[in-house]
Scaffold this motif. Structure first.
Motif, PDB file in Angstrom:
ATOM      1  N   UNK A 165      21.461   0.500  -4.003  1.00  0.00           N
ATOM      2  CA  UNK A 165      22.257   1.688  -3.250  1.00  0.00           C
ATOM      3  C   UNK A 165      21.186   2.852  -3.027  1.00  0.00           C
ATOM      4  N   UNK A 166      20.627   3.301  -4.002  1.00  0.00           N
ATOM      5  CA  UNK A 166      19.833   4.384  -3.835  1.00  0.00           C
ATOM      6  C   UNK A 166      18.434   4.001  -3.317  1.00  0.00           C
ATOM      7  N   UNK A 167      17.889   3.192  -3.322  1.00  0.00           N
ATOM      8  CA  UNK A 167      16.752   2.532  -2.646  1.00  0.00           C
ATOM      9  C   UNK A 167      17.092   2.374  -1.016  1.00  0.00           C
ATOM     10  N   UNK A 168      18.142   1.832  -0.755  1.00  0.00           N
ATOM     11  CA  UNK A 168      18.473   1.540   0.530  1.00  0.00           C
ATOM     12  C   UNK A 168      18.758   3.089   1.285  1.00  0.00           C
ATOM     13  N   UNK A 169      19.359   3.942   0.539  1.00  0.00           N
ATOM     14  CA  UNK A 169      19.620   5.464   1.197  1.00  0.00           C
ATOM     15  C   UNK A 169      18.356   6.038   1.487  1.00  0.00           C
ATOM     16  N   UNK A 170      17.388   6.179   0.210  1.00  0.00           N
ATOM     17  CA  UNK A 170      16.136   6.832   0.381  1.00  0.00           C
ATOM     18  C   UNK A 170      15.304   6.238   1.562  1.00  0.00           C
ATOM     19  N   UNK A 171      15.327   4.759   1.822  1.00  0.00           N
ATOM     20  CA  UNK A 171      14.213   4.062   2.433  1.00  0.00           C
ATOM     21  C   UNK A 171      14.919   4.610   3.808  1.00  0.00           C
ATOM     22  N   UNK A 172      16.014   4.933   4.069  1.00  0.00           N
ATOM     23  CA  UNK A 172      16.410   5.448   5.506  1.00  0.00           C
ATOM     24  C   UNK A 172      16.184   6.656   5.801  1.00  0.00           C
ATOM     25  N   UNK A 173      16.494   7.695   4.672  1.00  0.00           N
ATOM     26  CA  UNK A 173      16.584   9.186   4.813  1.00  0.00           C
ATOM     27  C   UNK A 173      14.987   9.490   4.959  1.00  0.00           C
ATOM     28  N   UNK A 174      14.153   8.796   4.100  1.00  0.00           N
ATOM     29  CA  UNK A 174      12.820   9.279   4.063  1.00  0.00           C
ATOM     30  C   UNK A 174      11.845   8.391   5.082  1.00  0.00           C
TER      31      UNK A 174
END
Length: 413
Positions: A165-174
């Motif tokens: 979940x965190x990796x997916x979020x940061x992948x998108x936001x970053x």
């Protein structure tokens, strides 16, 4: 209230604004193939409908601030300080609270992968969007709130769900542009090097690549995968999870000892990993290693073959044909790898005595959960029998629920 609602509400309560989005990733059940992943072998897990949710927003600062519904308070760290916290030396606890190490460890692993200039590492295949035109990396501060309905400590990979979940979020936001397999590798690095848990990559791959109504066959050496339809629904079968309520922790001794035994066995056989051994090699293995190491090796070698046989059975004969393979897997884990428990054995034996097609412990062992493949018509009988058997043995009441193969990570809001 759903876990997605809980993550959003926690974020709003802490920061008095809404998150930029909510991302989630699933836990997993391993149908078969236990402890084979870190031996570069074969596994056959599937993602489940239970998920971890991360409500996340960019902040314009250089800090990551993390909250969770399952821990008090807030953990925060400057992004540039993460490489001072990680990696976690072998045998030591993380420099941050362990639950937050899964989150901060993902951010750290993403920066290392991207070659953020402040880490001193070189770029490693990220898209060019990982850097702004002026050369500044896009690793901006974020606020993160976590909530989950994946049972913790039950062998259903709540940790990989957090990482996904965190990796997916940061992948998108970053705006990193990473593919699911790379994000699975990021999650594994966070778990191995930030948390200090010597796990393989099965959990992260299963979570990242989940598909409805299918298990994911993973070659843990090449990371090649294949979606294998399970056919459970059409066959009138349910996958019953029996959470014994006995918690386990991969970062502690038993898991690491098993891994060390496997590495010793491979060395004694003169091979890179136990993936390179077959059932035909077991007589030679018995001659060159002590009895305990041999039994550890025998489990891995025969379990790899059982995974291949299960794939063949599902594709050629249907899900009712895999029952004996599930049982053989449990016997091997109980007797050769010695990672079962009395509670898990009671769960498996009771389910089989009450018409389960097959049953086995699932996950890393030393507690956690068993699964039973049960005809829908027999589900209540098996459930009642297991609860009664636990009560008679004086065990805590188990948590029983069914799972179904489900999708991988997604953006929910």
């Amino acid at each position: 209230m759903t876990a997605a609602d809980a993550a959003r509400d926690l974020f709003v309560a802490a920061h008095d604004r809404r998150p930029d989005g909510i991302w989630s990733a699933p836990g997993r059940v391993n149908l078969i193939g236990e402890h084979t992943d870190y031996n570069e072998g074969f596994v056959l897990p599937f993602a489940i409908q239970h998920r971890t949710y991360a409500a996340v927003a960019l902040t314009g600062t250089d800090e990551i601030r993390v909250r969770s519904t399952f821990a008090e308070g807030e953990v925060k760290a400057h992004i540039s300080d993460l490489d001072g916290f990680f990696p976690t030396p072998a045998g030591q606890v993380p420099a941050v609270p362990e639950w937050s190490a899964y989150v901060l460890g993902v951010a750290w692993a993403l920066r290392m992968r991207a070659g953020d200039p402040s880490t001193g590492s070189g770029a490693q295949g990220l898209s060019s969007t990982a850097q702004d035109p002026d050369g500044a990396t896009r690793f901006r501060g974020v606020d993160i709130a976590i909530a989950s309905d994946v049972p913790v400590g039950a062998g259903l990979s709540s940790s990989a769900a957090i990482e996904g979940a965190v990796a997916s979020a940061l992948n998108d936001l970053w705006e990193l542009g990473l593919d699911p397999v790379t994000l699975a590798q990021i999650g594994r690095r966070a778990e191995n090097e930030a948390v200090g848990a010597p796990t393989g990559i099965m959990d992260q791959m299963s979570s990242m690549l989940g598909q409805p109504d299918a298990a994911t066959f993973i070659d843990c050496r090449s990371l090649q995968t294949r979606s294998i339809p399970t056919g459970f629904h059409d066959a009138g079968l349910e996958v019953l999870v029996i959470d014994t309520q006995v918690k386990h922790a991969h970062a502690t001794g038993g898991y690491g000892e098993r891994r060390a035994s496997c590495e010793l066995g491979a060395k004694l056989l003169g091979i890179r990993s136990l993936r390179d051994a077959s059932v035909a090699d077991l007589p030679r293995a018995a001659e060159v290693m002590d009895e305990v190491t041999f039994r550890r090796v025998r489990h891995i070698v025969t379990e790899n073959q059982r995974v291949l046989d299960t794939v063949e059975a599902l594709t050629q004969r249907g899900p009712r044909a895999i029952g004996d393979l599930l049982v053989a897997s449990h016997v091997s884990m109980r007797d050769d790898f010695e990672i079962s428990s009395v509670e898990l054995d009671v769960a498996v034996d009771t389910a089989l005595a009450n018409s389960a097609v097959g049953a086995r412990m699932t996950g890393g062992g030393f507690g956690g959960a068993a699964i039973a493949l049960v005809a829908h018509a027999d589900l209540q009988r098996v459930s009642d029998a297991v609860i009664a058997a636990f009560a008679q043995a004086g065990f805590a009441t188990p948590h029983l629920f069914t799972v179904e193969p489900s999708e991988g990570p997604r953006r929910d809001a």
